[in-house]
Design a protein around this motif. Sequence first.
Motif, short mmCIF file in Angstrom:
data_model
loop_
_atom_site.label_atom_id
_atom_site.label_comp_id
_atom_site.label_asym_id
_atom_site.label_seq_id
_atom_site.Cartn_x
_atom_site.Cartn_y
_atom_site.Cartn_z
N ARG A 288 -22.14 40.30 32.54
CA ARG A 288 -21.30 40.50 31.37
C ARG A 288 -19.97 41.18 31.68
O ARG A 288 -19.25 41.58 30.77
N ALA A 289 -19.62 41.30 32.96
CA ALA A 289 -18.43 42.06 33.36
C ALA A 289 -17.16 41.56 32.67
O ALA A 289 -16.36 42.37 32.19
N ALA A 290 -16.98 40.26 32.58
CA ALA A 290 -15.75 39.71 31.98
C ALA A 290 -15.64 40.09 30.50
O ALA A 290 -14.55 40.45 30.03
N LEU A 291 -16.75 40.01 29.78
CA LEU A 291 -16.72 40.38 28.35
C LEU A 291 -16.45 41.87 28.17
O LEU A 291 -15.73 42.26 27.26
N ASN A 292 -17.05 42.70 29.03
CA ASN A 292 -16.84 44.14 28.91
C ASN A 292 -15.40 44.52 29.17
O ASN A 292 -14.84 45.38 28.49
N ILE A 293 -14.76 43.89 30.15
CA ILE A 293 -13.36 44.21 30.47
C ILE A 293 -12.43 43.84 29.32
O ILE A 293 -11.51 44.58 28.99
N LEU A 294 -12.71 42.69 28.69
CA LEU A 294 -11.86 42.24 27.58
C LEU A 294 -12.25 42.88 26.25
O LEU A 294 -11.55 42.69 25.25
N GLY A 295 -13.37 43.60 26.21
CA GLY A 295 -13.81 44.24 24.98
C GLY A 295 -14.37 43.26 23.97
O GLY A 295 -14.30 43.49 22.76
N LEU A 296 -14.96 42.16 24.44
CA LEU A 296 -15.51 41.14 23.55
C LEU A 296 -17.03 41.10 23.62
O LEU A 296 -17.64 40.04 23.47
N ASP A 297 -17.66 42.26 23.82
CA ASP A 297 -19.12 42.31 24.04
C ASP A 297 -19.92 41.64 22.93
O ASP A 297 -20.84 40.87 23.20
#
Length: 136
Positions: free
Chosen positions: A55-64
């Motif tokens: 989930r790293a990409a979602l966490n970085i963009l704040g779209l969890d």
Amino acid sequence: MIISSKNKVIYSGTGRRKTSIARVNIIPGSGKLTINGIPGESYLQFSPNYLRISRAALNILGLDKEYDIYVKTEGGGLTGQADAIRLGLARALCNINPENRLTLKSQGLLSRDSRIKERKKYGLRKARKAPQYSKR
């Protein structure tokens, strides 16, 4: 690649790592992860490290909690599959909004790790391991 079916927009991306391939589809939703029809937490054996990597990409963009993730993955082990999911998810997020690309690229999430197993050579036991040398 953007697919539209029954008023739902599906964004997809493919990730690869070693011998693992992950085809990732994301749909606007509540943030659940499904891998090969199984909840992501149980598929990745409840490992916080694998879940964080996936989930790293979602966490970085704040779209969890913005998108549901559906993954079809095959080959390799859990580490390779988790890294393949990370790359596929990052590529799918780039399809949603091209501005995400700058953020994900600077974090190194859009680069494919091209390291694969080296082939075995004839006359050797493995790729580089030679038989024991005997002088006499």
